[in-house]
Design a protein around this motif. Structure first.
Motif, PDB file in Angstrom:
ATOM      1  N   MET A  70      12.628   3.194   3.616  1.00 56.36           N
ATOM      2  CA  MET A  70      11.619   4.421   3.439  1.00 56.36           C
ATOM      3  C   MET A  70      12.348   5.995   3.490  1.00 56.36           C
ATOM      4  N   PHE A  71      12.902   6.082   4.700  1.00 51.15           N
ATOM      5  CA  PHE A  71      13.721   7.224   4.883  1.00 51.15           C
ATOM      6  C   PHE A  71      15.046   7.378   4.397  1.00 51.15           C
ATOM      7  N   SER A  72      15.249   7.261   2.996  1.00 49.86           N
ATOM      8  CA  SER A  72      16.512   7.074   2.656  1.00 49.86           C
ATOM      9  C   SER A  72      16.542   7.577   1.098  1.00 49.86           C
ATOM     10  N   ALA A  73      17.685   7.784   0.353  1.00 49.03           N
ATOM     11  CA  ALA A  73      17.769   8.243  -0.935  1.00 49.03           C
ATOM     12  C   ALA A  73      16.969   7.290  -1.646  1.00 49.03           C
ATOM     13  N   PHE A  79       0.884  -0.993   0.053  1.00 55.13           N
ATOM     14  CA  PHE A  79      -0.051   0.125  -0.262  1.00 55.13           C
ATOM     15  C   PHE A  79       0.779   1.144   0.026  1.00 55.13           C
ATOM     16  N   SER A  80       0.448   2.375  -0.304  1.00 55.26           N
ATOM     17  CA  SER A  80       1.285   3.524  -0.423  1.00 55.26           C
ATOM     18  C   SER A  80       1.802   3.833   1.086  1.00 55.26           C
ATOM     19  N   THR A  81       2.958   3.449   0.958  1.00 51.59           N
ATOM     20  CA  THR A  81       3.796   3.810   2.321  1.00 51.59           C
ATOM     21  C   THR A  81       4.264   5.289   2.421  1.00 51.59           C
ATOM     22  N   ASN A  82       3.233   6.298   2.439  1.00 47.52           N
ATOM     23  CA  ASN A  82       3.647   7.391   2.748  1.00 47.52           C
ATOM     24  C   ASN A  82       3.562   7.760   4.186  1.00 47.52           C
ATOM     25  N   VAL A  83       4.127   8.894   4.704  1.00 46.22           N
ATOM     26  CA  VAL A  83       4.299   8.950   6.091  1.00 46.22           C
ATOM     27  C   VAL A  83       3.166   8.892   6.938  1.00 46.22           C
ATOM     28  N   PRO A  88      -6.733   6.623  -0.114  1.00 43.15           N
ATOM     29  CA  PRO A  88      -7.209   8.039  -0.160  1.00 43.15           C
ATOM     30  C   PRO A  88      -5.637   8.957   0.025  1.00 43.15           C
ATOM     31  N   THR A  89      -4.702   8.401   0.734  1.00 45.02           N
ATOM     32  CA  THR A  89      -3.558   9.236   1.214  1.00 45.02           C
ATOM     33  C   THR A  89      -2.653   9.626   0.001  1.00 45.02           C
ATOM     34  N   GLN A  90      -2.906   8.916  -0.984  1.00 42.11           N
ATOM     35  CA  GLN A  90      -1.873   8.781  -2.140  1.00 42.11           C
ATOM     36  C   GLN A  90      -2.476  10.162  -3.224  1.00 42.11           C
TER      37      GLN A  90
END
Lengths: 481, 481, 481, 481
Positions: A169-172, A97-101, A367-369
């Motif tokens: 996730m939190f990388s280049a 799934f969208s792994t946004n913050v 919905p967060t994408q």
């Protein structure tokens, strides 16, 4: 029900999930589909007026009515006018799934539930097996195990761990710029969940150092397959970076050896012609998206020939001409050029006889994408789980693949590439009873894959209307959910 | 207990909060402190061997033992050798927590609980009243109402709504760069929560348009005071922007008029000498951090004189010389220059007789915040709730303020500035019984404010050891929590 | 020729500039235009069959043939069928070029040459006077002085120094992000050239401190007018910032007083309704772009009324409806909304009778600039020097201005607003002989301003074909150069 | 003087360069150094009381006085008490200057002059041969040819073209963020000057496509050697990227083959252990900075062994322990970790017997560069041309290299690695007479390389005091210029 199943069921009850739907209590031990046309996924001609008998979750017999005896008390499905095919699979990573913050923070501790939701949307749409790499590792394992144990319903999930050589996730390799907005602890534990100790650091190592890391990783992580980066990820700091190679050939060989030593199928994320060729030389079983060779140059004929000779499978991400043109108009640039070249590659691969795996990289629509081009311009081109594979099949036909090969690309080819063919991928006696019953012949029209009458997983008829059972982030889309 | 209280208590039980600790069931209706030295916060000389009588949450009598009769059945506190002062307040916004993306997402729906946690850490350390602006508006109202109704324990919270003219969390006034990592919906609802319809848009309007907006805002938002931006926020896109003025003088006057029309105290966020002067001309009651006049130029004597003449209060954010030097060494730059000039301003204000309000802008220490300079170099300088006000008092003494004035700056001055002096701010008959009992004389040594024996809020002795009751994000620090 | 002129001429020869074209050697001392229709820019009805006599660079007489005697030996121009109007001016800063890093470095030491080039392209197209602020100060003075002394040909340049309150090229007011790519020395000297000691620092100061700075600045900088920022510049770090106010009203009054004390016209860069109103209250003669009031709210009627009553001029930047629609389609966003509101403002100002100055903010088209929307989509809308003023006149007519008023907006209004009306702006006896002879009547059709037959500057006929004499960065565009 | 020489001399006169100093008119055809100790750079023991005879720019004889006859009329240099060594070389690219935007724009058309300036500062300090890659290609060729033809004085420049696989100045390989501040044309022509058609695009190609490009490149570019990227450049968008590999081994082999086919020395820019190993396997003659293997892992012993066996040279960039510690303290991070590992690598290489080339990557110190750590903290550690090689020699001694090997690393090793040993690198009969005469024995103390008495280039005594002849951007530093 095993004690594990009971335990999970209790857990699900607490969570408010409808256990009843997930694990129907009183299904009979055996089931027979009669009168159907059976297209078994091996490439053999369809068998009309056939019978499939399922006992205890496996296919007990397949054949003409006169050759097959149906166990007493079996549940009977009238297959007249219908078509039985193997449960479909999606050969490229799609359980995500969208792994946004926002999602990562909000659902921390519940990622496995979302992965199950994803597997349920897939199952509803005929997919009985899917794959998960990178991103959240332990939740993927948990979702896999819950489904395998029967504690949750859903497509079977096969877990590939990290893409070896990628950071988290939190990388280049993904969203480094998001790190300042969360705590250092969250950054660390999320990255660790993705990377599992097999990130960029390995690129500084020599072959034997890498071997030691991979051997330990394979021994401790209960993987279903192994995946590594032959090329860099797509972007780095906003710049196309995919032409770079992640590992030398000798290191790639070490990774492949260690995967094979553990009897795992090994695949490479390659993004350039040379990346593909090196991975083939290194001995991979599979290229994750073997149709991606960059924005300029198609894969050379020699490399395709090599893949054919060595039986290297290629996952592909087919999109239709209409979809491509939409992107050319609305999103011109590097990535659309990749897609253009990929379409050429698929045509060439089909001609050359490279065995392909239908794939989508589809995820749950969340919905967060931010909306994509097709969300905005042409929703029929959606690339979400439950829809994307139907569109991909249309694209494959457009690119010259025969309908029988398309079926194989979504069933038996995938099973073979992942070394799962002892259990799944065809409608043959002895296989797990993962079946789709269609209301129209997919060999007449590839659009008929959408005409699903029933999905059978592990020998049980899925209650498709109930899926997804407890949706957390999925959104209704045209074709599915 | 009112039905509202019951309702909240039920709610809290569900949430697992210890209602018992929050609302002690069986405290008597009256209470008497005897034998103590009373420093009543008005500036009057201390009364030794005094008695404070509290009935039904209010101070019924204050005086010498011979002059005061103690109700039968009153709870008695032996105050011999001790000092009774009014409950302290923190005159600058302090009821908040680090609103980074992680906290905002993770605790959505629970912000009020964290604000209550903040109010509890404050109360434990002698603060019986604090203020909340900008950030999460409805949760601040909810926390205020729960404390006011007795459903939760904590320092009283007074809510100021948005800083009129500021946009929200995901804007140039805070963290615009975080927006891509969350959903558009989350951006919108978080910004709306901060802004309440009174953001930057108002800067494009003429006075009567602004008047209409503010009148409606005041009528619909149950504010305890009104706050607007005289200057821009600190930074914009990484650049010092605070020298800009947000509203013309005539618009500022309209805002002040509308606040006063609703009987609210009105304050301005000013950051430059001209910003301060304009706000004073516009008729504000209070400057939020009246010691901030930029990185270069102290507030001119004429402006200070004007503040004295018009009884305009100045909130201040005192830091010690040691703290300032730490920052000069470790974090040279614009902000440290602000702090240098602010220290000069406070000295000048004290000399000129501007009435000051002790303030801290302290928030709850959260593990999701990056460590600050004092976290790393000198923890004794901590600026978190529960500690910061003690340090600020030391700074004020260093800057030349008398100890009696320091007490007023943290009690009666704040009450007057916010028009709360009918109820709180002094130890006088008729006031709400918010009291602190110290074990040593704060007029001998300003460090004695740390020697808290008891805190009484609304006439009840606070169980300080139990606070915070259900900590969500606070972290133990040297001085407190 | 004065010794200064000789000296400059020698200098120009060394530089390879064609002095002959710039300073025609043998023009007679007097000149007469006969038989023309004279539209003198005062608003009076045209005089048909008129004569204009020029002696020693000034207009000696204007009138009917029978009333005017022509000096012996005068150069005669046959004006039959033609129209004589005052030399046009552009009331908003237009003497500039794209000050990107490449131009600034490449032409360091030669900026004045480019400004002269700009003045020559203007002159060729009928503009005899233009204005220069911000950017490169000393080069602007040098270009002005060279043209004034006759050492160079070109439109007269009037120099306004910095926009008080703005920082330089390498700052948040322009291109801070470019600083890392050049040397600190270059950053400093370029910024100093822009700012002349009157930048953002002044915003931290009180009125008397600002007064001292401005008085010194005015005394030492040989300015032709004074300009200050009432609002912030357009963007700050990529964010719309123009709603902020730069100076309090009392500081604005000080700036205006000091300008007037030195007999300078004073103008304000305002960008919001309140910014405009404050500047009017502060006593400015002129608003630089008085039609700009933000993306939402037109200027209120009361403010317009105030401008009329106090005879405050408004520079305007008219664009046609077609141009606006192009931008709405191709570049929707804040700035296009500014343009929409500005169009409403101009209509309202015309109706209310605010005296307007035609302006363009046009600069030289340089190959180092990225192409604009009209470069790409509709070149007829070009906004470069030499073309832009023609388009702006069309827009003014479209917005309801009478043709006679349009002429005044480009001549006598500008002269009055800048206090230059003793010398320029009309075709009247005693004025400097800056004239344009048109081949068709501009009162019949505003497009006739393009039909230039001759331009006379300081009484001499300009060799338009030769201009620009030594182009450095200009590019041929549709209408001009 | 050839006609080319005459032509260049005329050109230089026009430019105001002192031709006399560059091409001494009346030096005799032959020259003899007598009585000196000769350390010939081959590793042989020093020859005391030796004679070197130079005729027509080449060494005619070297030996004891009794064995060597001195031509009549030869210029005689009394070498008693002095030491003759081969002209030094700097084995890593050093002929460059800070190519920031300001320099690139300001000196466009004059880059070759700055490169000559660089070669003059080098020559003054004993360096008679240096190398130039990446950056400005045609200017490097022009500078090389002017020096070779005698039209300019300076160290010989050998030109290596682009680092194959790197893009230009305005790209992710250097300063992409600077592009918006200059014109698209300038971006394009500067990038073309760097890349010469051999940039990142090649990474998308297969081996035979790359072969065709390189063959054409070699045929059309008059290179002195060939250089390609085995690893990515240092950073990409602010992120460490050097662990990635640019080309597959088979493509690397193709590049090496094409270089060797054209009789060029071929070298690789490698930055990781695997990058080094792959380049060695591909057959390179030389690793540009063979001591760089990343921030973590030293080069494995097997790879070092391979380099010894295959006679692969390694350029190195030695820094002293003091310099390293300065950086560890002042600039901790990835790059300093590279330097730490590089120091370990050099020690290991010296022990293993890998033939090393002294290198510095030094450039001209330019005022447009921001100051470095050593500029600010310890100027004796300067890394500019003319100083850096002396410091590097001290570092090599510190790392365990014998003084005789240090001399070879700066002379004969470099000549061999670049296939220049038929002409330069030793004091042997037949070689070009590039010599340095020292006032003290470099085998006694490596600091004695600073004690230069004379530099002889092409058989002529260099007028060191006159160098650089016409400095454009160089700045006096402690040790040199």
């Amino acid at each position: 029900m095993s004690s594990t199943k009971v335990q999970y069921a209790a857990f699900l009850t607490v969570m408010g999930l409808a256990v009843a739907a997930a694990v129907p209590a009183a299904q009979p031990r055996s089931l027979a589909i009669t009168g159907a046309t059976i297209i078994d996924g091996t490439g053999k001609a369809p068998l009309s007026d056939g019978v499939v008998v399922v006992v205890d979750g496996r296919i007990a017999a397949v054949g003409r009515a006169r050759d097959v005896s149906i166990p007493r008390g079996a549940q009977k499905l009238d297959g007249r006018g219908k078509y039985v095919i193997p449960g479909l699979m999606d050969g490229v990573n799609m359980t995500w799934f969208s792994t946004n913050v926002e999602n990562l923070v909000r659902y921390e501790g519940r990622y496995h539930e979302i992965l199950i939701e994803c597997a349920q949307v897939a199952l509803k749409n005929g997919i009985t097996g899917a794959f998960a790499t990178w991103r959240t590792h332990n939740p993927a394992m948990k979702a896999r195990d819950m489904i395998e144990s029967g504690a949750a319903v859903g497509a079977s999930i096969y877990v590939g761990g990290n893409i070896i050589g990628f950071d988290g996730m939190f990388s280049a390799d993904s969203s480094a710029a998001a790190a300042p907005f969360v705590s250092p602890d969250f950054v660390k534990r999320t990255n660790d969940e993705f990377v599992q100790g097999t990130g960029r650091d390995l690129m500084w190592m020599g072959p034997e150092e890498v071997r030691a890391v991979i051997r330990n990783y394979v021994q401790t992580h209960k993987l279903d397959y192994l995946k590594y980066a032959a090329n860099a990820h797509w972007l780095q700091g906003g710049v196309l970076n995919a032409e770079y190679l992640s590992f030398s050939e000798r290191v790639q060989k070490v990774i492949v050896e260690e995967g094979h030593r553990a009897s795992l199928s090994v695949q490479a994320h390659a993004m350039s012609g040379e990346g593909i060729d090196m991975a083939v030389e290194a001995g991979v079983d599979l290229l994750t998206h073997g149709d991606m060779s960059g924005p300029k140059t198609p894969i050379p004929a020699e490399t395709l020939q090599k893949m054919v000779e060595r039986h290297v499978f290629a996952g592909v991400l087919p999109i239709t001409q209409r979809n491509l043109e939409l992107r050319q108009r609305e999103e011109p640039g590097d990535f659309t050029q990749f897609l253009e070249v990929a379409k050429v590659n698929r045509r060439n691969m089909i001609k050359a006889g490279v065995p392909l795996l239908l794939g989508t990289e589809a995820g749950l629509k969340s919905p967060t994408q931010p909306p994509t081009v097709d969300d905005k311009v042409d929703p029929s081109l959606h690339s979400y789980v439950g829809v994307a594979h139907f569109n991909a099949m249309v694209a494959l036909e457009e690119e010259g693949m025969s309908r029988m090969e398309i079926l194989k690309s979504a069933t038996s080819n995938i099973a073979k590439a992942f070394k799962l063919d002892a259990d799944v991928g065809t409608v043959e006696s002895g296989k797990v009873a993962n079946l789709v019953i269609l209301g129209a012949n997919p060999l007449d029209d590839v659009r008929n894959y959408r005409r699903i009458d029933a999905v059978i997983k592990d020998g049980k008829v899925v209650d498709r209307n109930a899926l997804p059972l407890a949706p957390i982030i999925s959104v209704k889309t045209a074709g599915g959910n």
